[in-house]
Design an enzyme around this catalytic site. Structure first.
Site, mmCIF file in Angstrom:
data_model
loop_
_atom_site.group_PDB
_atom_site.id
_atom_site.type_symbol
_atom_site.label_atom_id
_atom_site.label_comp_id
_atom_site.label_asym_id
_atom_site.label_seq_id
_atom_site.Cartn_x
_atom_site.Cartn_y
_atom_site.Cartn_z
ATOM 1 N N SER A 1 -9.194 58.304 -65.940
ATOM 2 C CA SER A 1 -10.080 57.683 -66.931
ATOM 3 C C SER A 1 -11.167 56.948 -66.166
ATOM 4 C CB SER A 1 -9.305 56.670 -67.772
ATOM 5 O OG SER A 1 -9.019 55.507 -67.002
ATOM 6 N N ASP A 2 -12.309 56.744 -66.781
ATOM 7 C CA ASP A 2 -13.236 55.776 -66.216
ATOM 8 C C ASP A 2 -12.526 54.413 -66.280
ATOM 9 O OD1 ASP A 2 -15.426 54.460 -65.195
ATOM 10 O OD2 ASP A 2 -16.862 55.470 -66.484
ATOM 11 N N CYS A 3 -13.067 53.422 -65.557
ATOM 12 C CA CYS A 3 -12.284 52.199 -65.377
ATOM 13 C C CYS A 3 -12.148 51.404 -66.672
ATOM 14 C CB CYS A 3 -12.865 51.397 -64.230
ATOM 15 S SG CYS A 3 -12.639 52.360 -62.729
ATOM 16 N N CYS B 1 -12.727 61.297 -67.304
ATOM 17 C CA CYS B 1 -13.157 61.239 -68.706
ATOM 18 C C CYS B 1 -13.874 59.912 -68.946
ATOM 19 C CB CYS B 1 -11.998 61.456 -69.664
ATOM 20 S SG CYS B 1 -10.555 60.409 -69.427
ATOM 21 N N ALA C 1 -11.184 52.772 -69.421
ATOM 22 C CA ALA C 1 -11.543 53.596 -70.568
ATOM 23 C C ALA C 1 -10.371 53.786 -71.530
ATOM 24 C CB ALA C 1 -12.080 54.946 -70.104
#
Ligand SMILES: *[C@@H]1O[C@H](CO)[C@@H](O)[C@H](O)[C@H]1NC(C)=O
Ligand SMILES: *[C@@H]1O[C@H](CO)[C@@H](O)[C@H](O)[C@H]1NC(C)=O
Ligand SMILES: *[C@@H]1O[C@H](CO)[C@@H](O)[C@H](O)[C@H]1NC(C)=O
Ligand SMILES: *[C@@H]1O[C@H](CO)[C@@H](O)[C@H](O)[C@H]1NC(C)=O
Ligand SMILES: *[C@@H]1O[C@H](CO)[C@@H](O)[C@H](O)[C@H]1NC(C)=O
Ligand SMILES: *[C@@H]1O[C@H](CO)[C@@H](O)[C@H](O)[C@H]1NC(C)=O
Length: 798
Positions: A318-320, A285, A322
């Site tokens: 999650s994206d890093c 995401c 996020a």
């Protein structure tokens, strides 16, 4: 995926306790002395920890995951919620790094991949935007499968994980986007097909072996989605993420306002295919919000759509950082604990970063998160690890144990990288067949420009250490020994014309002159969008002064991922030919020379529209695909954009010429309809637009038909050619695209001979449109199928 610096630093504090790592390492080395020469990754289910049911590979994945979960304390569980998952010493489970990168080859952008062991380099295949230009789906599969071999080989010597965060399948919606180079361009069908090929090639699921595509689609639901995996691929970034920083908005705070129509027919299709047809085992995401809610906090997207509707089996990361941005940057959640609760309840399973490590325990104390929220996430994480074989005991006994350092940078991969570069290169202009050059007639050449003799510049972002890079200059020299080179500009930014004089002197004396211009990562990359579409600095001046000074017309070679406004070259007879080479990776030098001298007949096509500089007046933050004349908004991509282009989507010349003919095609398609209780009342069908909801179509399968296209190579040279099949609907639905790519095939052709390209069209999927409510409908009336400028009219009736 790059975390802001402060977050990266926070993350580094959470690496596994060094004593445990050391202990495990010593233990490994002592018990298996051979592992010293060929270090293997740390592994679970090693005696005496091999008797648990979760170690028993005859049991179903779910049972094993449940068993493992049942043996954990809450504190253990929380430590699994980060990309740097901690070891679980009481069960003999070592730490695991979830974050490895493999976009177009193994890359150390995530901590999972390192180049400091027995493998010191890996093949750099062309950047994705260039492989996409080949429009060859079997090539995409082979690329992913070879990257997968290198990945598994590096894993086997402890230099990579098994979970990779590629492909990037967001739509290349705005030409300024710094990460457009990582994507498969602007068309949802192309991105969908790429996604499926990449994931299937990379994950190496045995269930896919030998299955043909159509069969696959029919059996979509029947194929189990929890089979064993060679590796795990990740569809990212879910969803509507395609901006780094523009107009004082960053990707960390961007609220993408997307209409139902655009979401359904542009932003979501690649993700849907990636999951349904590719069986991706990971979804990431994105940072951005979608219509006011952070992607990672959207239950409707992560759970309802992806898991329940599309049947996603895998883990959601999650994206890093996020999750951190939901509180820290977006202030969407009132506290860190609320941010944690939001994402766990939405269906996210793991956080790239440390936010969940830091705040989950507090969130549980405050009653915002319950243990079963964490259990749900861990079951998904463990299931993927089990499918990857991480709990099957000694890794040397496993399915891919045979892959090792000899499978990285080998001749086969080098050849495939070269093949991909050859197939991707796009010939944009070729006045009076200036190209190809005849080797025997060229006694001297000059190649000018800051990218002419720089190998690393050709790699694009998410690149590792190449095995054997060649520069463009080196490639030319293998054809023409007497080739001279001059920088012209110090670097791509080209702020000074100090080097022009020397470059002109070098160019003046050569028979044939090539100028290399374009972009590099100082102009476009992660966290960095362009603001202009014209060539950086004084590059245009360099091109025109060289073109003036040289004996004959020059060749322009353009490097870079994003479109460049080179309108000034179009009518200039001194610039005879233009090649776009994307970021060709380590084989760029060879492939470009082969194309220039006609050993390869170029057949690549642009996967994005090349817009003029005036497009930069369009706000980058505007996600609308459809034009809006009332506010002067021109729309985006070939499907909707109403303005002038520099080069259209699909543009690409060859040293041959081609003509088409439709062979067999129905003229009339009758669509039987069933009445659905739930269907929208006819009163909602505005303006008497006549259409059928796809759910109302009795059987889509029965309506499928073949489109056979004859392709005649009218030129003097064999070559592979891309056939693009478009359809145009009656377009009475508001917001219908001008035309829509419904199929593409790359075929081999022989000079003066016809070849057939065959497409299998499913009217429900391929001839339908999406209305303003986000519903897929098939319009009644005249549909037009098009290849090149040949059209076929087909009447769809109910
Ligand atoms: C693994 O599971 C199978 C199936 O339940 C069982 O027959 C077998 O005994 C188990 N093996 C071990 C070592 O427990
Ligand atoms: C390689 O680098 C990683 C990360 O920096 C480090 O943890 C590892 O110990 C290094 N390995 C060797 C063999 O130096
Ligand atoms: C961005 O912010 C700067 C400084 O605050 C301001 O001068 C500029 O006008 C802003 N630009 C836009 C497009 O909002
Ligand atoms: C090659 O280009 C990159 C920028 O893309 C630059 O950082 C590097 O210094 C250049 N290398 C040489 C040898 O000029
Ligand atoms: C039709 O649509 C499906 C689903 O998007 C896609 O996989 C397929 O390649 C399309 N084109 C043709 C010609 O079947
Ligand atoms: C497509 O790519 C594959 C893999 O490299 C290659 O074997 C095939 O010849 C290509 N097809 C065409 C038509 O170029």
């Amino acid at each position: 995926m790059q975390a802001p610096l402060w977050l990266q630093m926070a993350q580094s504090q959470w690496h596994p306790p060094p004593l445990i790592s050391l202990f495990l390492f010593l233990f490994l080395s002592l018990s298996f002395p051979s592992s010293l020469e060929n270090p293997s990754p740390q592994f679970s289910c090693k005696p005496p920890h091999d008797c648990y049911p979760f170690c028993n590979s005859s049991l179903p994945t779910k049972i094993r995951a449940q068993d493992l979960l049942s043996r954990l304390f809450l504190s253990d569980k929380i430590l699994q919620l980060s990309n740097g998952a901690a070891s679980i010493p009481h069960l003999g489970i070592p730490a695991y790094e979830w974050w490895s990168e493999s976009l177009h080859g193994l890359a150390p952008n995530g901590p999972g991949v390192t180049f400091n062991g027995s493998v010191t380099s890996a093949t750099i295949f062309p950047q994705v935007i260039l492989s996409t230009s080949s429009f060859n789906s079997s090539l995409w599969f082979s690329l992913a499968s070879s990257i997968g071999d290198e990945a598994r080989a590096m894993h086997n010597v402890g230099q990579a994980g098994l979970t990779f965060w590629a492909p990037n399948i967001n739509i290349f919606r705005d030409p300024r986007w710094g990460r457009g180079q990582e994507t498969c361009g602007e068309d949802p069908l192309v991105a969908s097909v790429y996604a499926v090929e990449y994931v299937r090639g990379f994950q190496g699921e045995p269930e896919f072996e030998g299955l043909d595509d159509e069969l696959m689609r029919d059996k979509r639901i029947l194929i189990p989605r929890d089979s064993k995996l060679k590796l795990s691929a990740c569809c990212k970034h879910f969803t509507a993420y395609d901006l780094e920083n523009a107009e004082n908005v960053t990707r960390y705070t961007f609220n993408a306002k997307v209409s139902k129509q655009d979401l359904e027919d542009t932003y979501q299709p690649p993700f849907k295919s990636c999951i349904q047809d590719g069986h991706a085992s990971c979804l990431m995401c994105s940072y951005n919000q979608l219509n006011g809610i952070p992607s990672c906090a959207r239950y409707d997207l992560l759970t309802q759509t992806a898991r329940n509707e599309w049947g996603f089996e895998g883990y959601i990361t999650s994206d890093c950082d996020a999750v951190a941005v939901i509180y820290e940057d977006q202030r969407y959640a009132p506290s860190p604990e609320d941010a944690v609760a939001d994402v766990l309840k939405a269906g996210m399973d793991i956080n790239c970063g440390t936010y969940l490590l830091r705040y989950t325990a507090f969130a549980v104390e405050q009653g915002k998160v319950v243990e079963s929220d964490i259990d749900r996430a861990l079951l998904n994480l463990f299931s993927v690890q089990i499918r990857l074989g991480l709990f099957d005991g000694f890794p040397n006994k496993q399915r891919f144990a045979g892959l090792g350092p000899n499978d990285v940078c080998n001749a086969k991969h080098r050849k495939l990288a070269l093949e991909a570069t050859r197939q991707g290169i796009v010939l944009l202009k070729n006045t009076k067949s200036f190209l190809p050059l005849t080797k025997s007639k060229v006694s001297s050449m000059a190649i000018i420009g800051p990218a002419a003799h720089n190998a690393s510049l050709l790699n694009g972002d998410y690149s590792g250490t190449p095995c054997n890079p060649t520069t463009l200059f080196e490639g030319l020299r293998t054809y023409v020994k007497n080739t001279a080179y001059s920088l012209g500009c110090l670097d791509i930014a080209c702020e000074s014309s100090d080097g022009f004089g020397e470059a002109i002197d070098v160019a003046k004396t050569a028979d044939i002159v090539a100028v290399v211009a374009g972009l590099d990562l100082t102009q476009e990359t992660e966290d960095h969008d362009r603001v202009s579409l014209i060539l950086p600095g004084k590059q245009r001046g360099l091109i025109t002064s060289i073109a003036h000074a040289s004996k004959g017309p020059v060749i322009l070679i353009l490097v870079g991922g994003g479109p460049i406004d080179v309108s000034f070259t179009k009518e200039d007879p001194r610039i005879a030919s233009i090649l776009w080479i994307g970021y060709p990776g380590e084989t760029g030098g060879e492939a470009v020379a082969e194309v220039l001298f006609g050993d390869v007949n170029p057949g690549g096509r642009l996967p994005v529209t090349w817009y003029p500089e005036s497009f930069t007046s369009v706000p980058m933050t505007d996600m609308n695909m459809r034009p809006d004349p009332s506010r002067g908004y021109p729309g985006r991509t070939y499907r909707f954009y109403t303005g002038e282009v520099v080069y259209p989507f699909g543009h690409g010349l060859s040293y041959s010429e081609f003509s088409y003919e439709f062979l067999s095609l129905p003229k009339f398609l009758s669509v039987p309809k069933v009445e659905l209780l739930s269907s929208t009342p006819d009163t909602l069908r505005t303006n008497q637009v006549d259409y059928i909801y796809i759910e109302e179509v009795e059987t889509c399968e029965a309506l499928r038909f073949y489109v056979r296209v004859s392709v005649l190579n009218d030129g003097g040279m064999d070559g592979s050619h891309v056939v693009l099949l478009y359809s145009k609907s009656p377009a009475r639905i508001s917001g219908a695209p001008k035309k829509q790519l419904i199929g593409f095939k790359r075929v081999h052709t022989k000079s003066k001979q016809p070849t057939e390209a065959v497409f299998f069209v499913n009217p429900c999927e391929n001839l339908s449109n999406v209305n303003e409510h986000g519903e897929r409908v098939l319009e009644i009336g005249n549909h037009v199928l098009m290849v090149g400028n040949v059209e076929h009219l087909m009447v769809v009736g109910s």
